[in-house]
Each structure stands twice: as C-alpha cells, then as structure tokens.
Design an enzyme around this catalytic site. Structure first.
Site, short mmCIF file in Angstrom:
data_model
loop_
_atom_site.label_atom_id
_atom_site.label_comp_id
_atom_site.label_asym_id
_atom_site.label_seq_id
_atom_site.Cartn_x
_atom_site.Cartn_y
_atom_site.Cartn_z
CG HIS A 284 -6.30 14.21 -36.30
ND1 HIS A 284 -6.73 15.17 -37.19
CD2 HIS A 284 -7.03 13.09 -36.58
CE1 HIS A 284 -7.69 14.67 -37.95
NE2 HIS A 284 -7.89 13.41 -37.60
CD1 TRP B 274 3.03 5.69 -2.00
CD2 TRP B 274 1.70 7.48 -1.87
NE1 TRP B 274 2.87 6.18 -3.26
CE2 TRP B 274 2.06 7.28 -3.22
CE3 TRP B 274 0.87 8.56 -1.56
CZ2 TRP B 274 1.62 8.10 -4.25
CZ3 TRP B 274 0.42 9.37 -2.59
CH2 TRP B 274 0.79 9.14 -3.91
NE ARG C 67 -3.48 0.21 2.56
CZ ARG C 67 -4.77 0.25 2.44
NH1 ARG C 67 -5.44 -0.85 2.26
NH2 ARG C 67 -5.41 1.39 2.51
CG ASN D 268 -3.80 6.03 5.20
OD1 ASN D 268 -3.35 6.70 4.28
ND2 ASN D 268 -4.50 4.92 5.00
N1 GLU Z 1 0.33 12.87 4.89
C1 GLU Z 1 1.14 11.98 5.64
C2 GLU Z 1 2.61 12.09 5.26
O1 GLU Z 1 2.97 12.62 4.25
C3 GLU Z 1 0.67 10.54 5.56
C4 GLU Z 1 0.87 9.97 4.19
C5 GLU Z 1 0.43 8.51 4.11
O2 GLU Z 1 -0.79 8.29 4.00
O3 GLU Z 1 1.30 7.65 4.15
O4 GLU Z 1 3.43 11.68 5.99
#
Ligand code: GLU
Length: 611
Positions: free
Chosen positions: A506, A75, A27, A99
C-alpha cells in the site's frame, strides 16, 4: 529534561557540582553552567556550549571557591544551544537554574522590558530571574517570600533552584511539574533533578511533591506548599550504590544495558511469578476483586514505552480476552475522549516523569476510569506517586538514552498482568502455566540470543553507507519492528520506518531498490506463511533483506540479496521480547561503526519532562 544540582555546604562545592553534572549529563547535554558564591558574597558564573567536560576545562583555569552554588546541563527548549542561553540565568543578584518550560514567558518578557529589564538570552528561564528581582525590588522580603509571591504569575512546568548572592546561605527549590530531590547531609544539603546525581554524597533523600517549595540551608530544610503553609515530607533512606553508574566491562551504557536484560528480567519476576500463578499481592489484598471488574485497558505512553504498550495490546486481547487500546500520551491528552466502561488506565514510562504521560494520567482522574496503574522503573517518580496502583520494573538505573532493558522489563510486567487478568477472566489453567513457563525461561533465552552478538556486529557493517531502512513484522512483532526502527533512528541517525508487513504493497514497496535494507522479524508463528509473501514482494524488487528468524524459512543465507540471521529457539508468547534483543544489538553496532554518540544521541535526552 535537563539536569540540576545545587549545594549548600561547609567546604568548597565546585567539585561536587561538576561531578553531579557529569552524572546528570545523560539527561540533557547541549550546554552546561554553574554559579558559585563564596562566604563574602563574591559570585562566579561560568557557562559553555557542549559537554560538561568543556565546563570542567573552563573551571580549571579559575580558582573556584564557594560554599553555595547551583549548576545545570541544558536541553534547550527556548533559544538555541549556546553559551548565552546556558543556565544559570541571572538578574543582578538572583540566580536561577530551571528545568521545564515557562508557557507565558513572552507576556512576562514584555512586561519586564517595560520595567526596564534587559534580556541577555533567548530563554524562557531568564524571565524567572528578572521577575523574582522585580518582586524583590517592589515588595522586599526573604528569597522564600519573594518566590512564594512570584510563582502564581508563572505558568508552565518548572523544577528550579534559586539563589540570592547577597545571602549566600539559602537555596530555594521549587517543584511544579518537574521533579526535584533534596539530598540531606550533615552540615550540608543538596538538591538535584535526579537522585543519581547525589548518590555519592548522601543516602537520605526527600522527594519534593508537586507544588512544594523548599528553603534549604546547611543545617535546615523547610518545605512549604504553594500557599506558604509548612508541609511534612518523608525522609527516605536509599541503599542504591553509586557504582551503578559505572560501565563495568562495557564500552557504552547501552551495550551494558542490553547485556543486563537477563538479570533485569529475573529481578522483575522475583516474588511475582511462582510456578503456577502471578502474585501481585504488592497491589493490595483486594486486588483480585478490583481487577475482576476491569473490562477494558487504556494504555498511554510515549516512545519506546508506547511500543511496549502496542505489543501488550495483542496479548491482552488474544490471551486475557480483554479489549485494549494504546495511545501516544501527547495525543490522548488533547483529544475528546470517550471512556469505555470499567476501563483501567495504564501509564507506561521508564522514568515516571514523562511530561505527556503524567499529564494524561492526571487528565484520566477527571474522567470515568475505574482506576490507574503505573508501570515504571522509578519508584519515587511522579507517575508512580500519582497512580492508584503501581508495578515497578526492576531494571535498575538505565542511563543510555535509547531504552533497552526497560522495554523488555515493561513487557515482562505487562505479560504477567495479562496472565493475572486472564486468570480472573476465565483463561485456561494450562495456558496460564505455559505462559508462566515461557516467562521463566526468558532470561535464559535472552542469554542465548546474546551469543549472536558477533554475527549481528558483522551484519551491521552493511549499514555504514545506508540512509534509510524499513522494518517489517506482523502481529505482535509489528510493534517490535517499530521498536527496531526507533532504536536505529535514535542512535545511528539512519531514517528508519516500521510497517506492518501486510501494508508494504500500500505504498512502501515504491521505496524498494537495491540500496534499501528491509529488516524482517520472522518468528515461527502462524503468520509466518503470510510474512513469506511479503519477503517475496521485497525480494522480487531487489531489496536487501535481513531476516531475523528462528527456523528454516525456505531461503538460504546470502541467496539473492538476502541475509538470514538464524536465532535460537524461543516460546511463541515471549518471542516479541526475545526478538527485540538482536535489533537492539544491530542499532548499537550500526551506531558504533558510524561513530555516533551512542549513549547521548544528538537532540535527545533520557527523561522527557517537557511537553
Ligand atoms: N526552557 C529552558 C531552556 O530552554 C530549560 C530547558 C531545560 O529543561 O533544560 O533553557
């Protein structure tokens, strides 16, 4: 899109957290971290850049012991992937894994700095830790009370778990916009952003609903709404085996999932597709009356799901004679919409948590749609829960970041829906029966096309030194070209674009030279003649043609710059699903020879729960 796992138990939870992170790594995987507290309140936080295995190495050097803790694979949305930006974030004794995105983080950061808080990271998440700390200092109270008082100040989306190391017996979990599930054990409880992380530990789950705040200890779980009022949530028993995450005989999840498509489609058809009709009684006894009123379909989706929606548009209009529009969810939600009369909104998503699709679904409720239908792969997902109706694709868990089996099963469900709506809209019985016959043959057809694996593997070698590729198709195979290009981009990092073949002249013809591969999806249908002109256009300009076809198109293999990938027979109506398979294999093998991280391509994550 990140992964969260937290635990409060009797025994040492280090291994549980690390194993959970490994299961969640698909994920989000730019950095990872954990914090563990022992019975005496001693805390250890470890974080590192990169994969979970780096974190595991780090923990091996420490003798980590603790009965409560939280862990995260990140992420990045705010702040580069780095150790200092990895979660958990802390403010003295408050620990947070998060998250999602905090939209007003800048404003909050300024305020907190004015109170003397010092920020060690660039993340939006760190403001949550300090804000909770500030509230605790100012007003006191239990962790739950502090969280309840703080949430109204935070805007954005957040699935988060919070711990106070001075009280190492309680976890607080908050779900606003990002999913969280509680795994209920005996004398131990867990929280995660994905049930998958908890499968080896427990088989009873509580899925938090939007706005839920849970207080979790070893022996007790209490759930509150945002106003602090206690709420009841169902305990769901799951019989999903945790072996589903094994790769079996395959080298990658993506490869396994490509090969699972015949069985995934069979499972999706079971109980729904008899010899003569489509049985959607799962949608309720009055579903026929409801669907008969539908005069327009509006599909919202992102990524691969958008491509499957695009294929279905051709089907809805040509077979069921119902007008259909498909829109990227992030565009749909920020546009002034004019809703057609008796329009059904269909939200397409693998995970059922795709942030933009979920937001589009929520927006549709304030507009004049006749109703909403989710087509998703995850039953307990937000999109399923918040739609009026839902149809589940029975692909089983998909772990490879690049979707494969969920694309083909989404199309299978959509085609069944086309027949169902068509039957209510005057579609000839014979046509209905022919499409049903074709769908029932599809698992077998896909098994046959999978036997071309070696041929496609050999062709993939040509792409080793390529930086660009064009995919072209016509009609319902134009979105298949889009899907082929998306797969190649995602996992091999080759720049790939899809064009409706008629559009070549095009603009894109200017790109053709003897280094430009052009992948043509050329099924035997009424547009083939036109497509051949486009093949000629590329051939005369020296482009490298790779033609996927299932009949004699009048050229020989290796004639000019042309490779013909001869595929077995398939019925016309299901050809788009069938033609996707060799394109998936092509991307897979190109990524393999380019030594890419196939299941976890850079910068991408499986379920996009941020806007
Ligand atoms: N916004 C948070 C960050 O940049 C969480 C990102 C995530 O969902 O991993 O650390």
């Amino acid at each position: 899109m990140c992964g969260i796992i937290a635990a409060v138990a009797k025994c040492n939870i280090t291994k549980i957290l690390l194993q959970g992170l490994l299961r969640l790594e698909y994920r989000g995987y730019d950095s990872a971290g954990l914090a563990i507290v022992d019975k005496h309140g001693n805390v250890k936080r470890l974080r590192c850049l990169g994969k979970v295995k780096n974190l595991i190495k780090k923990t091996e050097k420490e003798n980590l012991m603790g009965v409560i803790g939280l862990a995260h694979t990140r992420w990045a949305t705010h702040g580069i992937p780095s150790e200092i930006n990895a979660h958990p974030h802390i403010s003295e004794y408050i620990f947070v894994v998060h998250n999602g995105i905090i939209e007003n983080h800048e404003q909050l950061r300024k305020k907190l700095i004015s109170y003397g808080y010092y920020f060690t990271s660039e993340t939006d998440t760190e403001v949550i830790a300090h804000l909770l700390h500030l509230k605790q200092k100012q007003q006191g109270g239990s962790l739950l009370e502090v969280v309840l008082k703080t949430i109204p100040q935070i805007r954005g989306s957040f699935g988060m778990v919070i711990m106070d190391s001075r009280n190492p017996s309680i976890l607080v979990a908050v779900r606003v916009g990002n999913p969280l599930v509680i795994g209920c054990g005996t004398g131990e409880n867990f929280v995660a952003s994905d049930q998958l992380a908890l499968l080896p530990l427990v088989n009873s789950f509580i899925h938090l609903e939007e706005g839920d705040i849970a207080e979790i200890s070893q022996n007790k779980i209490s759930i509150f709404n945002i106003r602090g009022k206690i709420v009841n949530r169902d305990l769901i028993k799951s019989n999903i085996s945790h072996d589903i995450t094994s790769k079996g005989i395959y080298n990658h999840y993506m490869q396994k999932e490509i090969y699972e498509q015949p069985i995934a489609i069979k499972n999706t058809l079971i109980g729904r597709c008899t010899n003569k009709e489509i049985d959607f009684s799962e949608l309720g006894v009055n579903i026929g009356i409801f669907l008969k009123k539908v005069k327009h379909i509006q599909i919202v989706a992102c990524g691969t799901s958008y491509n499957s929606g695009m294929v279905s548009r051709y089907w809805f209009e040509s077979l069921a004679k119902i007008p259909c529009d498909v829109e990227i969810a992030s565009e749909f939600r920020y546009r002034t919409l004019q809703v057609r009369k008796n329009s059904l909104l269909i939200a397409l998503s693998q995970s059922g948590e795709t942030a933009d699709t979920l937001a589009a679904l929520r927006l549709s409720k304030r507009l004049n749609y006749i109703g909403s239908l989710a087509i998703c792969n995850v039953l307990c997902s937000s999109i399923v829960r918040e739609s009026d109706l839902y149809l589940i694709t029975k692909s089983g868990v998909e772990i490879g970041v690049a979707s494969t089996k969920t694309f083909s099963t989404q199309l299978t469900v959509l085609l069944m829906l086309v027949i169902k709506l068509g039957s209510l809209n005057g579609m000839q019985l014979e046509l209905q029966h022919n499409i049903i016959k074709a769908i029932k043959m599809l698992p077998h057809r896909i098994e046959q096309v999978l036997t071309k694996d070696k041929l496609i593997k050999a062709i993939a070698k040509d792409f080793f030194d390529k930086n660009h590729a064009l995919f072209i198709g016509r009609g319902d195979h134009y979105p298949i070209a889009m899907e082929g290009a998306l797969k190649l981009k995602e996992i091999s990092y080759i720049h790939a674009e899809a064009y409706a073949a008629g559009e070549l002249k095009h603009g894109p013809l200017a790109l053709i030279d003897n280094k430009m591969p052009v992948i043509v999806i050329a099924p035997n249908n009424k547009l083939l003649k036109k497509l051949k002109y486009n093949i000629e256009e590329v051939r005369t300009r020296g482009g490298l043609l790779y033609i996927f076809t299932n009949q004699d198109i009048g050229f020989k293999n290796n004639e000019y710059n042309m490779k013909i990938i001869q595929l077995p027979y398939v019925e016309s109506v299901t050809a788009p699903i069938f033609y996707t398979i060799p394109l998936q294999l092509l991307s897979y093998y190109v990524a393999l020879i380019k030594c890419r991280n196939i299941d976890q391509p850079r910068n991408l994550a499986k379920s996009v729960t941020v806007e």
